[in-house]
Structure formats: structure tokens, C-alpha cells
Design an enzyme around this catalytic site. Structure first.
Site, mmCIF file in Angstrom:
data_model
loop_
_atom_site.group_PDB
_atom_site.id
_atom_site.type_symbol
_atom_site.label_atom_id
_atom_site.label_comp_id
_atom_site.label_asym_id
_atom_site.label_seq_id
_atom_site.Cartn_x
_atom_site.Cartn_y
_atom_site.Cartn_z
ATOM 1 N N SER A 120 0.827 -1.219 0.000
ATOM 2 C CA SER A 120 0.000 0.000 0.000
ATOM 3 C C SER A 120 0.856 1.261 0.000
ATOM 4 O O SER A 120 0.389 2.332 -0.382
ATOM 5 C CB SER A 120 -0.923 0.011 1.217
ATOM 6 N N HIS A 121 2.093 1.163 0.456
ATOM 7 C CA HIS A 121 2.961 2.334 0.536
ATOM 8 C C HIS A 121 4.234 2.172 -0.296
ATOM 9 O O HIS A 121 5.200 2.893 -0.095
ATOM 10 C CB HIS A 121 3.330 2.635 1.995
ATOM 11 N N ASP B 5 -4.613 1.662 2.438
ATOM 12 C CA ASP B 5 -5.370 0.413 2.326
ATOM 13 C C ASP B 5 -6.717 0.636 1.652
ATOM 14 O O ASP B 5 -7.191 -0.223 0.893
ATOM 15 C CB ASP B 5 -5.556 -0.209 3.713
#
Lengths: 350, 350
Positions: free
Chosen positions: B49-50, B190
């Protein structure tokens, strides 16, 4: 909340009774003030879970020698921004009281002050520890670890305390914005209050001694575990508190607390406190806090943390505090008074 | 998680591609390293997600001039323990990189270092910012505010960012114990990932533009609001972050972020960082952390924060990173490469 069985007492008279009870339990004159102040502040502000309901626990801990009411805190190390204090089995509020002049000087000089208190008992709300710093223009963050009552990171058995964290910031034209919250869904004090009143708690608050979910406050207190708020996120905060308030201070972890079982003894651990002086960081801080609070209210916030406390504080100052009759009788007994002298039958609180 | 459509790439090759993409978007050579490192660290550790999912946002922000990739951070004030840095519309990771030598010197001398960074973009995970400090023996706490996406204290409209907080502590014989969590039930990253994949999110994660509960990730992102974890408790943390990372630093609040709508621009706010040197506080810290971790595991904890990251990190170092084909194609395009040179069809990750 007032029943016809309650007594109304002034803030000053309540403070005198609490001081008498602590003195009678063997607390030294120099130590009584900071501990009495935190109990009275909660009762005065309507935080009944941390008011005189807890006085018996303080007194019991002193009488059995679990906490030392005569101990004077010792400053064990000091840098430009870091102060370590050994409370020597006394109360954290006394250690904070002794440390405060040095912390204020640090915050003035370097903009930052950190207090690490070990071997201290904390059985009270945290917001009374930091509201005064914010009232003096400092941003304050503090936490205490406490005896193990809560599960962590998917575990089914207690390992950390409910490990409260409190934060305070100055707010121009208003009392400080202060919040104080346990790392559990519900505080130990609230579960204790529910148990005393025979009330159930909400699902998700805790589990019983077998690790099974329960809504019985008694079952949670009796060998079970509280659960962290937000699942693993609350557990992360609680473990951080064990690191800051125990590992860093040299204090005991929640699971090392050797106090007699039951809710009537004080928690022996440590306290972490951080102060930041906005004057050394950036101009215009106060105005910026006003802008933030206005935006929060504009986005529909129902109330700010502390609003209820400050409202009740004004009522208590003007009209006195309503204390229910059994609690008042207990207070008089602990203070060694026969009763009646400072009490009046309460009227309606408007 | 690997599909037959994924490409396997080494950590070094991934870093070279990310650096190329940032350079191509106009980032100055001295600034590329700290930003590329945080993106690569996430992809390497399985925090998709990052990871490179966010690279397009960095690049877009640079290309439209919303963030300044050429800005060098300016130290605006310094005391024995407090460092204020103006990132000058650049990235927070660059400001942290510039500040680090001074912060380490402060932590060595006074035991405490506080960094206040303003006018900075942070669009990445927080744990890469502090894990290196814990690896050097320091306890670290940090937070960033971000563009408004979350409701607070009972409000129905967004006012704070998801305002992540991260904490790291040394752990002897192991990599640091590090957690990093948003103040929302689910992180913006998310929710973004769910929206990209057309997945619903759990009830309680957010509300739509009308303040109504929804499980649609797209509706939450499209004018709705995320909700704080633990209700008012998570909101308290998020507001604290606005105070620490914006009011104290002189940065912008989440609701003042003027970035173009949508998820593809970086958040412009501030960062707060606290370092504490256990060596100046109390001896035996490392051993005490070991005792704490052993107790947490003994109480049944399913895993420690970071376990999954460290495991994936070892796999990535040994076998490379599986990147799904569309993400890889996008990466090559952003890096200005025609593709193929560093890519291999991936095998099974064991």
C-alpha cells in the site's frame, strides 16, 4: 445523577477530608497535597471513577505498607532536557510535584523537558498531572503503566496495564484542551464502577479468566483481561507505554507488579512526561490552536474532551459537589470524622 | 500473492528504477535518496500500500509543481534538544535526512531530541523514518499530519488527516520493534488499494459524502470520510497529531491542505519526531525490552508488529521482489525505461 441519598460538600471541605484521610493513613505532610489534589479534582469535575471512589485504595495501600506515604522522591540524573526521578515507592504525583520546577526551567531553556519517574504508584486520572502545564502555555504528553490487566496483539492473557495516555495543549481564551484515555476499550475505573453497581459492560470490553468474551464486569476483574481499543492499535499504544514508562524509567512492567490481588491497591510502575514549549518552536502557536478547534467544531464534533469536566467544575465551585451517601460515609470514616459538620443535604444540581 | 503476471526484480534494481523515476520528475540529486529509500523499503518489506503504488503520486506532485523536488530544507531554530526545520515545500524524508546528524548529537548530549518539520510533504509509511534510529539504540516516536480525510469527536465531516503515529524501540538480538499505524480504522493507503481492486471495506471504516456509513472504498475516497479507530480515542490521537505536527511546527493543518482533489498528490503538512537515548536515562534498557517482549509472547501474542515486514525483507533480499505486471510497467514508464533489462519472469516465493 444526584440521588436523594447524596450529600453536598464544598470543594474546600472535600479537600480537607481527603487530606485528613491520607494523613491518617500515614502520609507525610509534604506528600499529602499532590495526591489529595488529584482525587479532589476528579470528584469536583464529575470523574467519579477516579474520585473518592479510589480513596480507599490509596489508604489501604498506605496502611499495608504497599506504598510508602513518607518517601521523598530522589532526582537520580539530569541533563538539559531529561530528568530521572526515583519515587522510592511513593506516589507519582509527589514525584511530579518535586520535579516540576526543574521541568519548567528545562522547557524554558531548551524548549523540551522529559521526566522519567520510576518506582512510583499511580492510581489516579492522568489529566490532573498535565492540565497545569498547559495552563502555563506548554504542550504536555504523559503516560503511566499499571498492573497487568490487558491482553496484547492477539494474546488471550493479560500482560500490559490499561496504560493511560494523556495530552494537553494550551487553548487561548479557554481552559486547556486535555484528553486522557486508557489503552483499553474501557478504563479499569469504569469497569470497577460497573462491577460495584452490578452493571454489565459492552461486548468487546474484556474476556474472562478462560479468555472467553464476557460482559460481566466482575468476571473481567476476577482473573480475566481487558481488551485494547482498536484491537492491535490500542495494544501498540499500551506496549509503547510499557517502554516509555517502565523500560526507559527503570520502573516495573505491568506484569511485574506484585501487589495483592484485587482492585484496592495502587499500581506500582513508572511515568513518562514530555513537555514542549511552543515559544521555543514557532510563533503564533496559540492562534493556530484556535483555528484547529474552530475547524473541528465546524466539522460537527459533538463536544471537545474536557468540556464536561470544565462545566461540572464550574457547577462544583458554585454549588458544591454531590457525593452519594455511602461514599460520603466512607470518606468521613477514613478521615476519622464523626460526620455531619461539613455535610448538607444536597439540592438539585441544575 | 504472486501471480503469473508478476515480475521479479532485485532490491537494488528496484531502487535504481525508483530513483530514475524521481530524477526524471525533476527531483534534485541530493534529494532523491531519502525519498526513494522509503518507497523501496515498503515494496521490499511487502507493504504494497505504501510501495511503488504511491510512486505515481510522488511523480505527479513533482510534475505539477505541488511539491518542490529541488528544495533544500532550512534549519530555522535550534536549542539543546529542539530542532525546527522548514522543508520549503519539499519532502519530509529529505528534511529528516538533513536533520539527522544534529538530532543524533542532541540525543547523545542531552538524551532527548525533538524535530519539528514544517512545509513538508509526506506520502509514505512512517516506520522507515524511525527504524534506523532504533537500530542505533534510540527510542523514537513520530507522527505526520496529512490532508483531511477523517471525522473527529462525533463529527460527520472530515477535518483531520489519518495522521499516522509510529514508534520504534531497540530490541537486543533482533531488529527494532517498530509499529506504524494510522489514526483511522484503516489507512488511506489500504482504502486506496481496496478501491483500485474494487474491494469493499469493513463496516465502521468510513462514511460517504452524506455522512452515511458505507463499505464502498470509492465512496469513502470520493468526498466521504474515514473514521478514527476506537471512536473518540482515535480522534484524540489524530487531533494530538495536528497539534504536534502542524500547530507546533508551523505547518498546515489537514483541513488547510490545498492540494488538487484525488489520491494522486502528496500530503502537505508537518512532522513531529521525538528521540530518547536510553543511555542517558537508565542502564539495562535493552535487557528490559527483552523481558517485556518475552512476556508479551508468553501471554499468547500471535505476532509482533514488524515480524511480517522483517520476514518479507529477508525473502526480498534473497530472492528479489515480485511486482505485479501493471505496476512494473508503470514503474518502467515513469523511469523512462523501455523495460525488460532488469526484469525476469518471477518464480514462486517460498
Amino acid at each position: 445523577m444526584k440521588s436523594s441519598q447524596s450529600k453536598r460538600v464544598s470543594v474546600d471541605d472535600l479537600e480537607a477530608l481527603v487530606r485528613a484521610a491520607l494523613s491518617r493513613a500515614g502520609m507525610a505532610p509534604d506528600n499529602v497535597g499532590p495526591v489529595a489534589a488529584t482525587i479532589v479534582a476528579c470528584e469536583r469535575d464529575g470523574v467519579k471513577s477516579h474520585g473518592i471512589l479510589r480513596l480507599a485504595g490509596f489508604v489501604h495501600s498506605l496502611k499495608i505498607g504497599w506504598a510508602d506515604g513518607t518517601a521523598r522522591p530522589a532526582i537520580t540524573s539530569e541533563t538539559a532536557s531529561l530528568l530521572s526521578v526515583d519515587a522510592r515507592n511513593g506516589f507519582a504525583q509527589v514525584a511530579l510535584d518535586v520535579a516540576t520546577p526543574r521541568l519548567l526551567a528545562m522547557a524554558e531553556a531548551s524548549g523540551v523537558a522529559v521526566l522519567l519517574t520510576r518506582n512510583s504508584h499511580h492510581f489516579a486520572a492522568l489529566w490532573p498531572d498535565i492540565e497545569p502545564f498547559a495552563a502555563r502555555g506548554l504542550v504536555a504528553l504523559t503516560c503511566v503503566n499499571s498492573k497487568k490487566r490487558m491482553a496484547a496483539w492477539g494474546g488471550g492473557r493479560p500482560v500490559t496495564g490499561t496504560n493511560a495516555i494523556a495530552f494537553a495543549t494550551p487553548r487561548p481564551g479557554h481552559p486547556p484542551l486535555v484528553w486522557d484515555q486508557s489503552s483499553s476499550v474501557l478504563s479499569q475505573g469504569d469497569v470497577l464502577l460497573a462491577a460495584n453497581e452490578g452493571r454489565a459492560v459492552a461486548p468487546g470490553v474484556g474476556c474472562d479468566a478462560f479468555g472467553q468474551p464476557t460482559t460481566s464486569a466482575s468476571d473481567i476483574l476476577d482473573g480475566g483481561a481487558l481488551l485494547p481499543f482498536g484491537g492491535s492499535k490500542g495494544a501498540s499504544l499500551a506496549v509503547m507505554v510499557e517502554i516509555l514508562a517502565a523500560a526507559l524509567t527503570g520502573g516495573r512492567f505491568g506484569f511485574e507488579d506484585q501487589s495483592p490481588a484485587g482492585p484496592t491497591t495502587t499500581s506500582f510502575g513508572g511515568q513518562f512526561l514530555l513537555l514542549i514549549n511552543p515559544g521555543r518552536a514557532q510563533s503564533g502557536f496559540d492562534e493556530r490552536v484556535s483555528v484547529l478547534v474552530a475547524a473541528i467544531l465546524d466539522a460537527g464534533a459533538s463536544r471537545l474532551p474536557g468540556d464536561r469536566r470544565y462545566r461540572q467544575r464550574r457547577i462544583s465551585a458554585a454549588e458544591g459537589i454531590d457525593v452519594d451517601a455511602p461514599a460520603y460515609a466512607s470518606l468521613l470514616s477514613l478521615a476519622g470524622r464523626s460526620g455531619g459538620a461539613v455535610a448538607q443535604t444536597g439540592g438539585q444540581v441544575s
